[in-house]
Design an enzyme around this catalytic site. Structure first.
Site, PDB file in Angstrom:
ATOM      1  N   THR A   1      36.813  37.700  53.227  1.00 48.80           N
ATOM      2  CA  THR A   1      37.932  38.249  52.907  1.00 48.80           C
ATOM      3  C   THR A   1      38.973  38.137  53.939  1.00 48.80           C
ATOM      4  OG1 THR A   1      38.991  40.445  52.223  1.00 48.80           O
ATOM      5  CG2 THR A   1      37.046  40.505  53.745  1.00 48.80           C
ATOM      6  N   SER A   2      40.167  37.664  53.652  1.00 49.93           N
ATOM      7  CA  SER A   2      41.243  37.187  54.406  1.00 49.93           C
ATOM      8  C   SER A   2      41.932  38.497  55.375  1.00 49.93           C
ATOM      9  CB  SER A   2      42.491  36.722  53.786  1.00 49.93           C
ATOM     10  OG  SER A   2      42.960  37.577  53.008  1.00 49.93           O
TER      11      SER A   2
ATOM     12  N   GLN B  14      35.496  44.165  47.080  1.00 52.25           N
ATOM     13  CA  GLN B  14      36.625  43.973  46.614  1.00 52.25           C
ATOM     14  C   GLN B  14      36.743  43.118  45.286  1.00 52.25           C
ATOM     15  OE1 GLN B  14      40.021  43.492  49.901  1.00 52.25           O
ATOM     16  NE2 GLN B  14      37.746  42.478  50.794  1.00 52.25           N
TER      17      GLN B  14
ATOM     18  N   ASP C 191      34.319  40.401  39.860  1.00 53.25           N
ATOM     19  CA  ASP C 191      33.103  39.941  39.262  1.00 53.25           C
ATOM     20  C   ASP C 191      31.949  40.505  39.344  1.00 53.25           C
ATOM     21  OD1 ASP C 191      33.292  37.652  42.035  1.00 53.25           O
ATOM     22  OD2 ASP C 191      31.636  38.648  41.428  1.00 53.25           O
TER      23      ASP C 191
ATOM     24  N   HIS D  30      37.871  47.674  43.905  1.00 49.46           N
ATOM     25  CA  HIS D  30      39.281  47.073  43.116  1.00 49.46           C
ATOM     26  C   HIS D  30      38.827  47.031  41.523  1.00 49.46           C
ATOM     27  CE1 HIS D  30      40.967  45.339  47.251  1.00 49.46           C
ATOM     28  NE2 HIS D  30      40.974  46.574  46.992  1.00 49.46           N
TER      29      HIS D  30
HETATM   30  C1  BV8 Z   1      46.632  51.085  48.069  1.00 47.63           C
HETATM   31  C2  BV8 Z   1      43.084  43.112  41.751  1.00 47.63           C
HETATM   32  C3  BV8 Z   1      47.182  53.267  48.521  1.00 47.63           C
HETATM   33  C4  BV8 Z   1      41.916  42.708  41.505  1.00 47.63           C
HETATM   34  C5  BV8 Z   1      43.653  43.435  44.219  1.00 47.63           C
HETATM   35  C6  BV8 Z   1      49.447  49.004  54.539  1.00 47.63           C
HETATM   36  C7  BV8 Z   1      48.589  49.905  54.369  1.00 47.63           C
HETATM   37  C8  BV8 Z   1      48.140  50.207  53.223  1.00 47.63           C
HETATM   38  C9  BV8 Z   1      48.629  49.776  51.947  1.00 47.63           C
HETATM   39  C10 BV8 Z   1      49.459  48.749  52.185  1.00 47.63           C
HETATM   40  C11 BV8 Z   1      49.920  48.317  53.524  1.00 47.63           C
HETATM   41  N1  BV8 Z   1      50.924  47.436  53.251  1.00 47.63           N
HETATM   42  C12 BV8 Z   1      50.903  46.974  51.863  1.00 47.63           C
HETATM   43  C13 BV8 Z   1      49.957  47.958  51.190  1.00 47.63           C
HETATM   44  C14 BV8 Z   1      49.845  47.928  49.836  1.00 47.63           C
HETATM   45  C15 BV8 Z   1      48.675  46.951  49.244  1.00 47.63           C
HETATM   46  C16 BV8 Z   1      48.537  45.660  50.180  1.00 47.63           C
HETATM   47  O1  BV8 Z   1      47.655  45.773  50.772  1.00 47.63           O
HETATM   48  N2  BV8 Z   1      49.390  44.893  50.011  1.00 47.63           N
HETATM   49  C17 BV8 Z   1      49.237  43.506  50.863  1.00 47.63           C
HETATM   50  C18 BV8 Z   1      49.387  42.347  49.974  1.00 47.63           C
HETATM   51  C19 BV8 Z   1      50.037  43.713  52.099  1.00 47.63           C
HETATM   52  N3  BV8 Z   1      47.770  47.474  48.793  1.00 47.63           N
HETATM   53  C20 BV8 Z   1      47.605  48.309  47.892  1.00 47.63           C
HETATM   54  O2  BV8 Z   1      48.457  48.419  46.815  1.00 47.63           O
HETATM   55  C21 BV8 Z   1      46.076  48.821  47.431  1.00 47.63           C
HETATM   56  N4  BV8 Z   1      46.491  50.218  47.194  1.00 47.63           N
HETATM   57  O3  BV8 Z   1      46.993  51.006  49.366  1.00 47.63           O
HETATM   58  O4  BV8 Z   1      47.184  52.439  47.588  1.00 47.63           O
HETATM   59  C22 BV8 Z   1      46.418  54.048  49.198  1.00 47.63           C
HETATM   60  C23 BV8 Z   1      45.854  53.675  50.358  1.00 47.63           C
HETATM   61  C24 BV8 Z   1      44.793  54.309  51.062  1.00 47.63           C
HETATM   62  C25 BV8 Z   1      43.895  54.961  50.479  1.00 47.63           C
HETATM   63  C26 BV8 Z   1      44.124  55.583  49.261  1.00 47.63           C
HETATM   64  C27 BV8 Z   1      45.411  54.962  48.513  1.00 47.63           C
HETATM   65  C28 BV8 Z   1      45.531  48.206  46.235  1.00 47.63           C
HETATM   66  C29 BV8 Z   1      44.899  46.862  46.646  1.00 47.63           C
HETATM   67  C30 BV8 Z   1      44.007  46.342  45.646  1.00 47.63           C
HETATM   68  C31 BV8 Z   1      44.823  45.181  44.731  1.00 47.63           C
HETATM   69  N5  BV8 Z   1      44.254  44.603  43.795  1.00 47.63           N
HETATM   70  N6  BV8 Z   1      43.596  42.330  43.002  1.00 47.63           N
HETATM   71  C32 BV8 Z   1      41.932  41.261  40.853  1.00 47.63           C
HETATM   72  O5  BV8 Z   1      42.761  40.868  40.221  1.00 47.63           O
HETATM   73  O6  BV8 Z   1      40.909  40.653  41.438  1.00 47.63           O
HETATM   74  S1  BV8 Z   1      43.875  42.635  45.786  1.00 47.63           S
HETATM   75  C33 BV8 Z   1      42.962  41.352  45.624  1.00 47.63           C
HETATM   76  O7  BV8 Z   1      43.074  40.710  47.102  1.00 47.63           O
HETATM   77  C34 BV8 Z   1      41.550  41.241  45.224  1.00 47.63           C
HETATM   78  O8  BV8 Z   1      41.047  42.484  44.930  1.00 47.63           O
HETATM   79  C35 BV8 Z   1      40.894  40.690  46.474  1.00 47.63           C
HETATM   80  O9  BV8 Z   1      39.744  41.151  46.674  1.00 47.63           O
HETATM   81  C36 BV8 Z   1      41.821  41.155  47.421  1.00 47.63           C
HETATM   82  C37 BV8 Z   1      41.653  40.821  48.711  1.00 47.63           C
HETATM   83  O10 BV8 Z   1      41.457  39.413  48.684  1.00 47.63           O
HETATM   84  P1  BV8 Z   1      40.230  38.357  49.652  1.00 47.63           P
HETATM   85  O11 BV8 Z   1      39.207  39.073  48.821  1.00 47.63           O
HETATM   86  O12 BV8 Z   1      40.379  38.724  51.004  1.00 47.63           O
HETATM   87  O13 BV8 Z   1      40.390  36.958  49.078  1.00 47.63           O
HETATM   88  P2  BV8 Z   1      41.579  36.048  49.793  1.00 47.63           P
HETATM   89  O14 BV8 Z   1      41.667  34.890  48.907  1.00 47.63           O
HETATM   90  O15 BV8 Z   1      42.694  36.881  50.641  1.00 47.63           O
HETATM   91  O16 BV8 Z   1      40.654  35.354  51.040  1.00 47.63           O
HETATM   92  C38 BV8 Z   1      39.449  34.546  50.692  1.00 47.63           C
HETATM   93  C39 BV8 Z   1      38.742  34.486  52.045  1.00 47.63           C
HETATM   94  O17 BV8 Z   1      37.344  33.993  51.648  1.00 47.63           O
HETATM   95  C40 BV8 Z   1      39.332  33.802  53.120  1.00 47.63           C
HETATM   96  O18 BV8 Z   1      39.197  34.525  54.208  1.00 47.63           O
HETATM   97  C41 BV8 Z   1      38.527  32.513  53.043  1.00 47.63           C
HETATM   98  O19 BV8 Z   1      38.466  31.972  54.591  1.00 47.63           O
HETATM   99  C42 BV8 Z   1      37.128  33.027  52.995  1.00 47.63           C
HETATM  100  N7  BV8 Z   1      36.234  32.039  52.257  1.00 47.63           N
HETATM  101  C43 BV8 Z   1      36.410  30.924  51.441  1.00 47.63           C
HETATM  102  N8  BV8 Z   1      35.315  30.365  51.011  1.00 47.63           N
HETATM  103  C44 BV8 Z   1      34.312  31.092  51.992  1.00 47.63           C
HETATM  104  C45 BV8 Z   1      34.759  32.335  52.459  1.00 47.63           C
HETATM  105  N9  BV8 Z   1      34.207  33.096  52.947  1.00 47.63           N
HETATM  106  C46 BV8 Z   1      32.902  32.949  52.966  1.00 47.63           C
HETATM  107  N10 BV8 Z   1      32.210  31.834  52.461  1.00 47.63           N
HETATM  108  C47 BV8 Z   1      32.749  30.936  51.683  1.00 47.63           C
HETATM  109  N11 BV8 Z   1      32.188  30.017  51.062  1.00 47.63           N
END
Ligand code: BV8
Length: 247
Positions: A190-191, A102, A105, A120
């Site tokens: 990923t969260s 996802q 980078d 993404h």
């Molecule tokens: C879409 C841009 C239709 C890039 C990003 C229900 C079902 C389907 C869709 C939806 C739904 N409800 C809402 C939606 C729409 C929406 C969505 O999901 N909204 C959410 C907020 C509710 N989704 C979309 O719009 C997507 N498109 O659905 O199109 C479709 C569906 C199916 C098939 C075809 C079409 C598009 C989503 C993409 C959005 N773009 N970012 C950028 O700027 O980087 S999303 C953004 O969040 C990033 O891309 C990132 O990758 C992604 C997920 O975040 P995480 O990677 O999980 O990061 P986060 O901070 O949340 O968590 C970090 C984790 O790391 C934590 O768990 C932490 O504990 C852990 N961690 C910390 N340190 C460490 C560690 N783990 C290991 N080691 C460590 N040291």
């Protein structure tokens, strides 16, 4: 019943196909901020303003400032042992590993991974905002004012090659195929807040007849924790190097 791992290892036999999904957490130990952790990326920039088509239309300068800052941070970072562990795994099992990130980078590539997809998008590529058909542009520049935003030959602006909220993730057909044929699915850092990526584990588990073994690696349980066979709590850079036992 989700078990917390007693033994932190995942056995891979000669017939196993492995699907790995990574999120922002795998780059955290490289110094790159995640999205939803306390001092995360969204803290400074509300997601609607910098990661949606509406935000781009309203203020392209702010969007380029956000991604330019991330380009600079990513250029200054290095792959960590977790990225290297996955590049090593690819060397060991070849095309039986499918890596889907996802992350935007390029730390997986810089660690040596070759067979991966960025569902993404990619930070170091730009594209025509009008999708005129011009090819993607390799681009590591920073653009901090509206006047610096480069133009496509067709007269439209160049935008980051990023999948924003409301846009369709890349290579979903390939992803579905690989989930359908994997026997092991490993999710790292990923969260579980963003779909459809957060559903991959459900798809792999729900397969009729031969559900995949599903594992999560991270310091805290993800939102979709109940879908995993095993949760391996810990940082990716600590857990991944010794995680895979290959037979
Ligand atoms: C879409 C841009 C239709 C890039 C990003 C229900 C079902 C389907 C869709 C939806 C739904 N409800 C809402 C939606 C729409 C929406 C969505 O999901 N909204 C959410 C907020 C509710 N989704 C979309 O719009 C997507 N498109 O659905 O199109 C479709 C569906 C199916 C098939 C075809 C079409 C598009 C989503 C993409 C959005 N773009 N970012 C950028 O700027 O980087 S999303 C953004 O969040 C990033 O891309 C990132 O990758 C992604 C997920 O975040 P995480 O990677 O999980 O990061 P986060 O901070 O949340 O968590 C970090 C984790 O790391 C934590 O768990 C932490 O504990 C852990 N961690 C910390 N340190 C460490 C560690 N783990 C290991 N080691 C460590 N040291």
């Amino acid at each position: 019943m989700v078990e917390h791992a007693a033994t932190d290892s995942i056995e891979i036999t000669a017939s196993d196909r492995v699907f790995v999904l990574t999120g922002a957490g795998i780059s955290a130990e490289s110094g790159l901020r995640t999205f939803r952790d306390s001092n995360g990326l969204w803290a400074g920039y509300p997601v609607e303003t910098v990661a949606t088509p509406e935000g781009w239309d309203a203020n392209p300068e702010l969007v380029w400032q956000f991604y330019s800052q991330r380009r600079r941070e990513a250029q200054a970072s290095q792959p960590n042992p977790a990225h290297r562990a996955l590049a090593e795994l690819e060397k060991r099992i070849g095309e039986r590993l499918f890596l889907c990130t996802q992350n935007v980078d390029n730390l997986h590539e810089r660690a040596g991974s070759q067979n991966l997809i960025h569902m993404h998008g990619e930070l170091f590529r730009s594209r025509c905002e009008a999708n005129c058909g011009a090819p993607l542009i390799e681009d590591s520049h920073s653009y901090n004012s509206i006047h610096e935003i480069p133009m496509c030959a067709c007269g439209s602006r160049l935008r980051p090659h990023i999948v924003w909220f409301g846009e369709v993730p890349l290579e979903m057909t390939r992803i579905q195929t690989e989930i359908d044929r994997c026997s092991i699915l490993v999710v790292v850092g990923t969260s579980g807040a963003v779909h459809p990526a957060a559903s991959f584990v459900h798809w792999a588990k729900a397969r009729r007849g031969n559900p995949a073994r599903t594992y999560y690696v991270g310091p805290e349980e993800p939102l979709n924790a109940s879908a995993f066979t095993r949760i391996i709590l810990g940082r990716a850079g600590e857990k991944l190097p010794d995680l895979f036992e290959i037979f």
